[in-house]
Write an enzyme that holds these catalytic residues in place. Structure first.
Site, PDB file in Angstrom:
ATOM      1  N   ASP A  20     -64.947 -47.146  50.007  1.00  0.00           N
ATOM      2  CA  ASP A  20     -64.687 -45.757  49.630  1.00  0.00           C
ATOM      3  C   ASP A  20     -63.212 -45.485  49.303  1.00  0.00           C
ATOM      4  OD1 ASP A  20     -65.426 -43.102  49.181  1.00  0.00           O
ATOM      5  OD2 ASP A  20     -64.856 -42.515  51.216  1.00  0.00           O
ATOM      6  N   HIS A  37     -62.861 -47.210  39.948  1.00  0.00           N
ATOM      7  CA  HIS A  37     -64.031 -48.054  40.222  1.00  0.00           C
ATOM      8  C   HIS A  37     -63.764 -49.499  39.790  1.00  0.00           C
ATOM      9  CE1 HIS A  37     -66.337 -44.775  41.664  1.00  0.00           C
ATOM     10  NE2 HIS A  37     -66.430 -44.143  40.512  1.00  0.00           N
ATOM     11  N   LEU A 131     -71.359 -67.944  52.603  1.00  0.00           N
ATOM     12  CA  LEU A 131     -71.415 -66.507  52.910  1.00  0.00           C
ATOM     13  C   LEU A 131     -72.653 -65.849  52.300  1.00  0.00           C
ATOM     14  CD1 LEU A 131     -69.906 -63.821  53.849  1.00  0.00           C
ATOM     15  CD2 LEU A 131     -69.030 -63.733  51.510  1.00  0.00           C
TER      16      LEU A 131
HETATM   17  C1  IPE Z   1     -70.045 -43.718  50.534  1.00  0.00           C
HETATM   18  O1  IPE Z   1     -69.016 -43.075  49.875  1.00  0.00           O
HETATM   19  C2  IPE Z   1     -70.902 -44.472  49.560  1.00  0.00           C
HETATM   20  C3  IPE Z   1     -70.282 -45.662  48.981  1.00  0.00           C
HETATM   21  C4  IPE Z   1     -69.086 -46.102  49.227  1.00  0.00           C
HETATM   22  C5  IPE Z   1     -71.104 -46.390  48.052  1.00  0.00           C
HETATM   23  P1  IPE Z   1     -69.157 -41.568  49.368  1.00  0.00           P
HETATM   24  O2  IPE Z   1     -67.876 -41.230  48.716  1.00  0.00           O
HETATM   25  O3  IPE Z   1     -70.394 -41.429  48.562  1.00  0.00           O
HETATM   26  O4  IPE Z   1     -69.346 -40.780  50.728  1.00  0.00           O
HETATM   27  P2  IPE Z   1     -69.066 -39.256  51.066  1.00  0.00           P
HETATM   28  O5  IPE Z   1     -69.672 -38.444  49.953  1.00  0.00           O
HETATM   29  O6  IPE Z   1     -67.593 -39.081  51.149  1.00  0.00           O
HETATM   30  O7  IPE Z   1     -69.727 -39.039  52.388  1.00  0.00           O
HETATM   31  C1  IPE Z   2     -66.398 -45.100  46.321  1.00  0.00           C
HETATM   32  O1  IPE Z   2     -65.307 -44.389  45.863  1.00  0.00           O
HETATM   33  C2  IPE Z   2     -67.283 -45.578  45.197  1.00  0.00           C
HETATM   34  C3  IPE Z   2     -68.633 -45.031  45.223  1.00  0.00           C
HETATM   35  C4  IPE Z   2     -69.081 -44.146  46.058  1.00  0.00           C
HETATM   36  C5  IPE Z   2     -69.561 -45.508  44.211  1.00  0.00           C
HETATM   37  P1  IPE Z   2     -65.384 -42.832  45.569  1.00  0.00           P
HETATM   38  O2  IPE Z   2     -65.698 -42.639  44.130  1.00  0.00           O
HETATM   39  O3  IPE Z   2     -66.278 -42.149  46.528  1.00  0.00           O
HETATM   40  O4  IPE Z   2     -63.878 -42.413  45.839  1.00  0.00           O
HETATM   41  P2  IPE Z   2     -63.370 -41.086  46.515  1.00  0.00           P
HETATM   42  O5  IPE Z   2     -64.002 -41.000  47.881  1.00  0.00           O
HETATM   43  O6  IPE Z   2     -63.808 -39.957  45.625  1.00  0.00           O
HETATM   44  O7  IPE Z   2     -61.890 -41.238  46.581  1.00  0.00           O
HETATM   45 MG    MG Z   3     -65.958 -41.316  48.361  1.00  0.00          MG
END
Ligand code: IPE
Ligand code: IPE
Ligand code: MG
Length: 243
Positions: A20, A37, A131
């Site tokens: 995240d 991403h 792994l």
């Molecule tokens: C969790 O991150 C899901 C992934 C990393 C794939 P999110 O960004 O979706 O989670 P929330 O919305 O902050 O809970």
């Molecule tokens: C995690 O990064 C990737 C996915 C959930 C697919 P985010 O896109 O949630 O990044 P933040 O949390 O908005 O910074």
């Molecule tokens: Mg996120």
């Protein structure tokens, strides 16, 4: 239990990772989210390589949740395009390193192209004994448990349950989950600053050690993984007992 682990023995057998912080990483640099991403995929490859090098047996990464469909069509398409590029690009190296890849989650909504690339990766690496790299894609902890419950109910209704309902235990139920055959995570790491599970592996992490890090996922590297493992090594796991 064989007493206190030494520093060397403290490598968790199964690490779960919530990748995240991609969006904030991009935003901090005034870059489009897609770039976050992309950098997140690079981080994933670095961390897989390192986990493999230090002898982690299972690594499960949260790449796309059942709730992530709430994002814009463009962002979702971008994530899957990147996944396709990375899976195709990294397959040879993963394979050379003996990594075995599989997917957790409902793959039915994915395009033919994405599913074909995933199948190719799973198929090519299926006999590797290094792994185990599990990618959670369109995965949700509740969806996992619900799917298992439906599958179980069907098996029971058809009279195919392998034992009596009275003897059917947690271990038996866990065989209906996406993680069948994989030990529960020992360590769950969430970079990106949030302190929540966001519907990841709810059943499986009952006794995982939780480590939260403020490092945004695209900046997360081998040294951050080592730090989290160090923290894990300093924890005393009791599993409800009084060891
Ligand atoms: C969790 O991150 C899901 C992934 C990393 C794939 P999110 O960004 O979706 O989670 P929330 O919305 O902050 O809970
Ligand atoms: C995690 O990064 C990737 C996915 C959930 C697919 P985010 O896109 O949630 O990044 P933040 O949390 O908005 O910074
Ligand atoms: Mg996120």
């Amino acid at each position: 239990m064989t007493g206190q682990p030494t520093a060397l023995q403290a490598i968790p057998g199964h690490i779960a990772l919530i990748m995240d912080g991609n969006g904030r990483w991009a935003e901090n640099r005034s870059l489009p989210k897609f770039k976050g991403h992309e950098a997140g995929m690079d981080a994933m490859i670095r961390v897989v390589r390192h986990a493999s090098d230090i002898g982690v047996k299972h690594l499960t990464v949260y790449a796309f949740s059942t709730e992530n469909w709430k994002r814009s069509v463009g962002e979702v398409a971008g994530i899957f395009d990147l996944l396709l590029i990375y899976v195709n690009r990294e397959l040879e190296e993963l394979h050379r390193n003996g990594v075995r890849v599989d997917i957790l989650g409902d793959r039915t909504p994915f395009s033919k192209k994405v599913n074909a690339a995933l199948d190719k990766t799973i198929q090519k690496t299926k006999d590797n004994d290094g792994l185990r790299f599990h990618i959670a894609l369109n995965y949700g902890g509740r969806a996992d448990i619900l799917m298992a419950a439906k599958d179980f109910a069907m098996t029971f209704a058809e009279g195919h349950l392998e034992k009596s309902l009275k003897d059917f235990d947690e271990r038996d139920f866990a065989r209906y989950l996406y993680t069948d055959g994989t030990p529960d995570p020992d360590l769950l790491i969430r970079p990106g600053g949030e302190k929540r599970l966001s519907n990841f592996l709810l059943w499986q992490i009952a006794y995982a050690e939780l480590v939260f890090s403020d490092v945004l996922w695209p900046d997360f590297g081998p040294e951050d993984l080592d730090l989290a493992i160090g923290e894990y090594g300093a924890r005393k796991r009791r599993f409800g007992g009084r060891i």
